[in-house]
Design an enzyme around this catalytic site. Structure first.
Site, PDB file in Angstrom:
ATOM      1  N   ASP A  68      33.908 -52.660  64.786  1.00 53.17           N
ATOM      2  CA  ASP A  68      33.011 -52.284  63.331  1.00 53.17           C
ATOM      3  C   ASP A  68      32.488 -51.026  63.113  1.00 53.17           C
ATOM      4  O   ASP A  68      32.304 -51.363  62.111  1.00 53.17           O
ATOM      5  CB  ASP A  68      32.235 -53.952  63.501  1.00 53.17           C
ATOM      6  CG  ASP A  68      31.146 -53.494  64.079  1.00 53.17           C
ATOM      7  OD1 ASP A  68      30.885 -52.532  64.853  1.00 53.17           O
ATOM      8  OD2 ASP A  68      30.639 -54.924  63.971  1.00 53.17           O
ATOM      9  N   GLY A  69      32.596 -50.301  64.011  1.00 54.80           N
ATOM     10  CA  GLY A  69      32.034 -49.498  63.496  1.00 54.80           C
ATOM     11  C   GLY A  69      30.607 -49.225  63.128  1.00 54.80           C
ATOM     12  O   GLY A  69      29.870 -48.114  62.848  1.00 54.80           O
ATOM     13  N   ARG A 129      18.439 -27.960  49.841  1.00 55.07           N
ATOM     14  CA  ARG A 129      18.708 -27.033  48.898  1.00 55.07           C
ATOM     15  C   ARG A 129      18.798 -27.745  47.733  1.00 55.07           C
ATOM     16  O   ARG A 129      18.738 -27.844  46.712  1.00 55.07           O
ATOM     17  CB  ARG A 129      20.462 -26.513  48.851  1.00 55.07           C
ATOM     18  CG  ARG A 129      20.093 -25.518  49.957  1.00 55.07           C
ATOM     19  CD  ARG A 129      21.617 -24.076  50.303  1.00 55.07           C
ATOM     20  NE  ARG A 129      22.828 -25.221  50.400  1.00 55.07           N
ATOM     21  CZ  ARG A 129      23.814 -25.154  50.678  1.00 55.07           C
ATOM     22  NH1 ARG A 129      23.873 -24.020  49.776  1.00 55.07           N
ATOM     23  NH2 ARG A 129      25.172 -26.248  51.213  1.00 55.07           N
ATOM     24  N   GLN A 130      18.474 -29.346  47.550  1.00 57.87           N
ATOM     25  CA  GLN A 130      18.491 -30.358  46.888  1.00 57.87           C
ATOM     26  C   GLN A 130      17.111 -30.960  46.702  1.00 57.87           C
ATOM     27  O   GLN A 130      16.284 -31.714  47.064  1.00 57.87           O
ATOM     28  CB  GLN A 130      19.574 -31.936  46.740  1.00 57.87           C
ATOM     29  CG  GLN A 130      19.337 -32.673  45.820  1.00 57.87           C
ATOM     30  CD  GLN A 130      20.770 -32.544  44.999  1.00 57.87           C
ATOM     31  OE1 GLN A 130      21.481 -30.590  44.352  1.00 57.87           O
ATOM     32  NE2 GLN A 130      20.248 -32.716  43.297  1.00 57.87           N
ATOM     33  N   ASP A 182      20.054 -12.863  46.446  1.00 56.83           N
ATOM     34  CA  ASP A 182      19.705 -13.672  45.122  1.00 56.83           C
ATOM     35  C   ASP A 182      17.700 -13.981  45.216  1.00 56.83           C
ATOM     36  O   ASP A 182      17.745 -12.970  46.296  1.00 56.83           O
ATOM     37  CB  ASP A 182      20.125 -15.361  45.168  1.00 56.83           C
ATOM     38  CG  ASP A 182      20.119 -15.614  46.717  1.00 56.83           C
ATOM     39  OD1 ASP A 182      19.279 -15.881  47.316  1.00 56.83           O
ATOM     40  OD2 ASP A 182      21.057 -16.966  46.889  1.00 56.83           O
ATOM     41  N   LYS A 236      20.952 -13.367  41.020  1.00 58.11           N
ATOM     42  CA  LYS A 236      22.230 -14.048  41.160  1.00 58.11           C
ATOM     43  C   LYS A 236      22.415 -16.011  39.899  1.00 58.11           C
ATOM     44  O   LYS A 236      21.464 -16.089  40.120  1.00 58.11           O
ATOM     45  CB  LYS A 236      22.612 -15.247  42.447  1.00 58.11           C
ATOM     46  CG  LYS A 236      23.353 -16.219  42.827  1.00 58.11           C
ATOM     47  CD  LYS A 236      23.607 -16.368  44.096  1.00 58.11           C
ATOM     48  CE  LYS A 236      22.894 -17.953  44.419  1.00 58.11           C
ATOM     49  NZ  LYS A 236      23.267 -18.557  46.362  1.00 58.11           N
ATOM     50  N   ARG A 263      23.713 -19.177  39.725  1.00 55.92           N
ATOM     51  CA  ARG A 263      25.130 -19.824  40.133  1.00 55.92           C
ATOM     52  C   ARG A 263      26.229 -21.088  39.044  1.00 55.92           C
ATOM     53  O   ARG A 263      24.843 -21.833  38.022  1.00 55.92           O
ATOM     54  CB  ARG A 263      23.580 -20.878  40.658  1.00 55.92           C
ATOM     55  CG  ARG A 263      25.155 -22.351  41.879  1.00 55.92           C
ATOM     56  CD  ARG A 263      24.393 -22.695  43.016  1.00 55.92           C
ATOM     57  NE  ARG A 263      24.537 -21.322  43.827  1.00 55.92           N
ATOM     58  CZ  ARG A 263      25.539 -21.892  44.927  1.00 55.92           C
ATOM     59  NH1 ARG A 263      26.793 -21.689  44.301  1.00 55.92           N
ATOM     60  NH2 ARG A 263      25.351 -21.063  46.011  1.00 55.92           N
ATOM     61  N   ASP A 289      21.139 -13.340  54.268  1.00 52.36           N
ATOM     62  CA  ASP A 289      20.870 -14.491  53.585  1.00 52.36           C
ATOM     63  C   ASP A 289      20.362 -15.788  54.783  1.00 52.36           C
ATOM     64  O   ASP A 289      20.868 -15.617  55.626  1.00 52.36           O
ATOM     65  CB  ASP A 289      22.147 -14.985  52.473  1.00 52.36           C
ATOM     66  CG  ASP A 289      21.664 -16.017  51.001  1.00 52.36           C
ATOM     67  OD1 ASP A 289      20.318 -16.424  51.468  1.00 52.36           O
ATOM     68  OD2 ASP A 289      22.345 -16.165  50.507  1.00 52.36           O
TER      69      ASP A 289
HETATM   70  C1  R5P Z   1      20.914 -20.507  48.014  1.00 52.31           C
HETATM   71  O1  R5P Z   1      20.099 -20.097  47.259  1.00 52.31           O
HETATM   72  C2  R5P Z   1      21.367 -19.735  49.668  1.00 52.31           C
HETATM   73  O2  R5P Z   1      20.292 -18.970  49.441  1.00 52.31           O
HETATM   74  C3  R5P Z   1      22.395 -18.914  49.965  1.00 52.31           C
HETATM   75  O3  R5P Z   1      22.945 -18.118  48.934  1.00 52.31           O
HETATM   76  C4  R5P Z   1      23.603 -20.393  49.206  1.00 52.31           C
HETATM   77  O4  R5P Z   1      23.140 -21.293  49.909  1.00 52.31           O
HETATM   78  C5  R5P Z   1      24.768 -19.913  50.043  1.00 52.31           C
HETATM   79  O5  R5P Z   1      26.018 -20.839  49.732  1.00 52.31           O
HETATM   80  P1  R5P Z   1      27.073 -20.301  49.318  1.00 52.31           P
HETATM   81  O6  R5P Z   1      27.648 -19.388  51.010  1.00 52.31           O
HETATM   82  O7  R5P Z   1      28.299 -21.529  49.163  1.00 52.31           O
HETATM   83  O8  R5P Z   1      27.566 -19.298  48.273  1.00 52.31           O
END
Ligand code: R5P
Length: 293
Positions: free
Chosen positions: A34-35, A93-94, A167, A190, A192, A217
């Site tokens: 059933d998963g 990131r969130q 960034d 940067k 976004r 990065d």
């Molecule tokens: C965000 O600030 C991280 O440091 C990276 O710059 C970011 O996750 C890169 O995401 P993407 O490759 O989608 O531009």
């Protein structure tokens, strides 16, 4: 000490286990018809220190649940200590609620891991608005950086380097790696607009003409951030442009897009297993885990 993984990072986990003379014990993870998830430890863990070495990419959601199941079961079976080694930790990131009603994913992830593990070890986590892992983890939380390994790699292989951080928060990598290499660096600004649309500009100018420009990065996800920075290097007639990411996710054909945009080389650490892996982080994990032996 018993080392396992929940699927990702198997090769790394086995090598780390070998170096530590610890045993690697694979888990059985499958699903009922059933998963519903099925998980089984295949070695007795009672009274043992257990290390779950598992990167949260690919499949971050599945990874989180598998780790929770593995850790909870180890505790239930009497493990003395459960240590999660997540070379790449997803959800970081969130770190705020960007729009009303959104989940702050990093806090939710940490809350679950706080409840079932005793310690977390990770490499270059995305600390942007959080100052340290302690902002979200109540368990022992260790953040290790791959900066020195990246710096050594550049020193050995790249002749005329200049470092760009794409960034402002990437100064944590760009500045330190440039110091390690002994070369110039700049950090871009940067903006976004969405998950797939970024724009960057160079506010602190630096000469890139005829240089081997290295864009560093923490995360390469869709690759758009890297590609925006590459445009600056190309515009100034850099001799070559190399992208280095600690964590290469390369979602939505990110690698293909970066190659097409004109990167001469794309290099990652093996925090996430990928064919761009050139920098081995195993020694960092071995050193850290020796403290647990
Ligand atoms: C965000 O600030 C991280 O440091 C990276 O710059 C970011 O996750 C890169 O995401 P993407 O490759 O989608 O531009």
């Amino acid at each position: 000490m018993i080392i396992t993984s929940c699927g990702n990072s198997q090769a790394l986990a086995k090598r780390v286990a070998k170096k530590l003379r610890a045993s690697f014990s694979p888990l059985t993870i499958s699903a009922f018809p059933d998963g519903d998830r099925y998980l089984k430890w295949n070695t007795p863990v009672k009274g043992k220190k257990v290390v779950i070495l598992h990167s949260f990419q690919p499949h971050p959601n599945e990874s989180l649940w598998n780790v929770i199941w593995a850790a909870e079961t180890a505790k239930d079976l009497g493990a003395r200590k459960v240590i999660l080694v997540a070379p790449y930790l997803a959800y970081m990131r969130q770190d705020i609620r960007f729009h009303p009603g959104e989940a702050v994913s990093s806090r939710i992830m940490a809350k679950h891991l706080n409840a079932c593990t005793d310690k977390i070890i990770t490499i270059d986590p995305h600390l942007h608005r959080y100052k340290s892992l302690k902002d979200i983890f109540s368990i022992a939380a260790v953040s290790i950086t791959a900066n020195q390994l990246i710096g050594q790699y550049i020193k050995r292989r790249i002749k005329n380097p200049v470092i760009i951080g794409p960034d402002w928060e990437s100064y944590q990598w760009a500045e330190v790696i440039a110091r390690e290499v002994g070369c110039g660096h700049t950090v871009l600004e940067k903006t976004r607009f969405s998950s797939r649309h970024v724009k960057s500009k160079m506010t602190k100018q630096i000469v890139l003409k005829d240089k081997d420009v290295i864009i560093v990065d923490d995360i390469i996800s869709t690759g758009h951030t890297m590609i925006e920075a590459l445009k600056k290097a190309k515009a100034q007639k850099a001799r070559s442009v190399i992208g280095i990411g600690v964590h290469g996710l390369f979602v939505e054909n990110g690698l293909g897009k970066m190659k097409k945009a004109g990167f001469d080389q794309i290099i990652t650490t093996n925090c996430i297993e990928h064919n761009t892996n050139k920098i081995d982080i195993a020694p960092l994990l071995v050193e850290e885990l020796k403290k647990e032996k």
